[in-house]
Each structure stands twice: as structure tokens, then as C-alpha cells.
Design a protein around this motif. Structure first.
Motif, short mmCIF file in Angstrom:
data_model
loop_
_atom_site.label_atom_id
_atom_site.label_comp_id
_atom_site.label_asym_id
_atom_site.label_seq_id
_atom_site.Cartn_x
_atom_site.Cartn_y
_atom_site.Cartn_z
N VAL A 51 0.86 -1.18 0.00
CA VAL A 51 0.00 0.00 0.00
C VAL A 51 0.90 1.23 0.00
O VAL A 51 1.72 1.41 0.91
N VAL A 52 0.75 2.05 -1.03
CA VAL A 52 1.61 3.22 -1.20
C VAL A 52 0.77 4.49 -1.16
O VAL A 52 -0.21 4.61 -1.91
N GLN A 53 1.12 5.42 -0.29
CA GLN A 53 0.46 6.73 -0.33
C GLN A 53 1.22 7.60 -1.33
O GLN A 53 2.41 7.84 -1.17
N TYR A 54 0.52 8.05 -2.36
CA TYR A 54 1.19 8.81 -3.41
C TYR A 54 0.83 10.29 -3.38
O TYR A 54 1.19 11.05 -4.29
N GLY A 55 0.16 10.72 -2.33
CA GLY A 55 -0.18 12.13 -2.21
C GLY A 55 -1.36 12.32 -1.29
O GLY A 55 -1.81 11.38 -0.60
N ALA A 56 -1.85 13.55 -1.26
CA ALA A 56 -3.04 13.90 -0.49
C ALA A 56 -3.60 15.17 -1.11
O ALA A 56 -2.85 16.01 -1.63
N PHE A 64 -8.16 13.31 2.95
CA PHE A 64 -8.13 12.79 1.59
C PHE A 64 -6.73 12.33 1.17
O PHE A 64 -6.17 12.82 0.18
N PRO A 65 -6.13 11.37 1.89
CA PRO A 65 -4.88 10.77 1.40
C PRO A 65 -5.18 9.92 0.17
O PRO A 65 -6.27 9.37 0.03
N LEU A 66 -4.19 9.82 -0.70
CA LEU A 66 -4.35 9.08 -1.95
C LEU A 66 -3.48 7.83 -1.90
O LEU A 66 -2.28 7.92 -1.64
#
Length: 306
Positions: A51-56, A64-66
Motif C-alpha cells: 500500500v503506497v500513499q502517493y499524495g493527499a 483525503f490521502p491518496l
């Protein structure tokens, strides 16, 4: 045909200013929660996928994390497949179909492919059940350099950071009754144009790439989907949403010209699904199943092409 409906925001024939955009934004409301519907399903996949967070989104970064999901058996020698959902946040089965595929099916294909899934590209749109973002910008017309849509810009930057070519991209969408009752009238009002009424097709269809139509690929995907749900027929003019039907259940768009999500890379194979969730012939689960069938059908075709 022309429609007598007048959108309640703005002056007919005049483009919106910041004032009308603010008025429109204030007319929206939260109808469901990203952190209740989507984020727990992503968290539940951490044992099997990266699971990678690539922005917000700057509208509310904590809210709203992405996130994207990646198969763990990553190998630069394998082709990379991109699956996206929720580019239009209101299109529910795009989000939950992507998550269902990640939960139940992705492991069957990780030996053959690197697979990346961005299940909810537009979480603000998901919560407010909107096509646009809060700035009245359509993310799915904003996949170009210096994009005005944070949703699109974040996804493009993430895909570029993978450092690999995308061989195929499956983008999960819906066509709904609200396309004609709300979103297309709003678009005409925003741009100061006349709203011309169209029909909403009853059934599933695909949007291919005018420049790379990949007829056999699209046919294979339709074959998988029609085992799950009905395929939209052409209208009396042989069209679906104003575009020529090039084969059973398939139309083509110039993806890069329209700055669509599936046009953001130079992938060889792409398709955009369009589920019709308002049909009396389908259930919510069948809509999700149709999205999964489209992804599985695409991967089945690609395996035989390797």
C-alpha cells in the motif's frame, strides 16, 4: 435535442466566474465517507499487497490521502498493468470494483504482471457524489502537464515515479442517469454553452482509443463482461453517447486529445469501462462484478499475447 432545463447556477450563455464556482461548491454536501467506505478496505489489503500513499488532496490532506496498491512480486522484466477507479468520484462501482479485484483476483495474475491499482483517484468527489473536484474541474479531462486537477496531477506523478512503461491501462467508470440530470447540464452552464439532451444507454460499454483501438482486446473484455451483465445496444443512429459503435458494446475516443485518464501514458492497450448502475436489470454487486470481469478479461487477453 435541445432541453428546456436551465441549470440553477449562472447565467445562460455566460461562463462561470469564481463566484459561480463558489456557489456551486457550496451547493454540494457530504453524502458518504471515504474513511469509512474506502480506506478500511485498502488497509485490509496490507498483508497481501504493498500500500503506497502517493499524495493527499490539499482540500483536506488528513481526510483525503491518496493510495495505490502494488503487487509484491515486482519484477522489471514483467509488463506493468495499471487499474484505476474513482477518477470520477461519484461512479461507485469503479471504486469498489477496483477494491474487489484487489481483494479477490489480483493474486492470480501477479506472477505474470506487475499490477498497480489506484482505487479512488477522487475521494472528494466520492464523498460528495460528484464528477468534478471542488474547483469545478473534471479530473478526467485534466490528464496533461501542469494539470489544474490535483487528482490527475498526483496520479500522473505517481505513475511516472514507477519508472516503467505501462503496457495496459483499465480505467473503471460508470454512466449514470445523473449524467443527464445533473452533470452535463452543469458542464454546459459552467462553460456558457447550450445544453443538448442525450440518452443514457441501458447497459455496459467500453471506450477504446481512437489511435490504438485494439479491436480484439476490446472484444475479449466485452466477452467476459457479458457473462455478468447486459451490454448497451446502439441507439437508432448506431451510436452510444454520440459516438459510433465500432463493434458490440465498444466506442472509441481520442484519449490524449480529450486529456482522459487512459491517455496519460503511451500504453499499447487501454480501455475505459462504463457500467450503468441505474438499470433495473442490475444490482450494486453485479456492477462491481462487471468491473472485475472487465479487468480479468483484459488480463486474460494479455496473458495470451505475451
Amino acid at each position: 435535442m435541445q432541453n428546456s432545463f436551465q441549470y440553477p447556477i449562472g447565467t445562460p450563455g455566460t461562463k462561470w466566474t469564481d463566484s459561480e464556482v463558489q456557489q456551486w461548491r457550496e451547493s454540494t454536501s457530504v453524502k458518504r465517507l471515504y474513511n469509512e467506505d474506502v480506506l478500511p478496505k485498502i488497509d485490509a489489503l496490507r498483508e497481501s499487497l504493498d500500500v503506497v500513499q502517493y499524495g493527499a488532496l490539499s482540500y483536506d490532506e488528513a481526510r483525503f490521502p491518496l493510495f495505490a496498491l502494488k503487487t509484491r512480486a515486482w519484477d522489471a522484466k514483467k509488463p506493468t498493468i495499471l487499474v484505476t477507479g474513482g477518477v470520477h468520484g461519484y461512479e461507485t462501482s469503479g471504486v469498489h470494483g477496483a477494491l474487489q479485484f484487489a481483494k479477490n483476483n489480483v493474486q492470480d495474475y501477479q506472477d505474470a504482471f506487475n499490477i498497480v491499482i489506484a482505487p479512488c483517484v477522487s475521494p472528494w468527489g466520492y464523498e460528495t457524489i460528484n464528477r468534478w473536484n471542488p474547483n469545478a474541474v473534471d479530473p478526467n479531462r485534466s490528464f496533461y502537464q501542469d494539470s489544474p486537477a490535483e487528482e490527475s496531477a498526483n496520479l500522473m506523478a505517481f505513475v511516472a515515479s514507477l519508472g516503467t512503461d505501462i503496457w495496459a491501462h483499465i480505467d473503471l467508470h460508470e454512466t449514470t442517469d445523473t449524467d443527464e440530470s445533473e452533470f452535463r447540464p452543469a458542464l454546459a452552464a459552467r462553460d456558457g454553452l447550450e445544453y443538448i439532451e442525450d440518452n443514457v444507454p441501458d447497459g455496459f460499454y467500453l471506450v477504446g482509443n481512437t489511435e490504438k483501438p485494439a479491436e480484439a482486446f476490446q472484444k475479449h473484455v466485452i466477452g467476459f463482461v457479458e457473462k455478468v451483465t447486459h451490454i448497451a445496444p446502439p441507439d437508432d443512429n448506431g451510436k452510444i453517447i454520440g459516438s459510433d459503435v465500432v463493434q458490440h458494446g465498444v466506442i472509441n475516443y481520442p484519449l490524449k486529445k480529450l486529456s482522459l485518464c487512459t491517455g496519460m501514458t503511451d500504453c499499447e492497450y487501454s480501455t475505459t469501462t462504463e457500467v450503468y448502475p441505474d438499470s433495473p436489470k442490475v444490482t450494486e454487486q453485479e456492477c462491481n462484478d462487471a468491473q472485475v470481469a472487465a479487468v480479468v478479461g483484459a488480463l486474460d487477453f494479455l496473458q495470451t499475447s505475451m
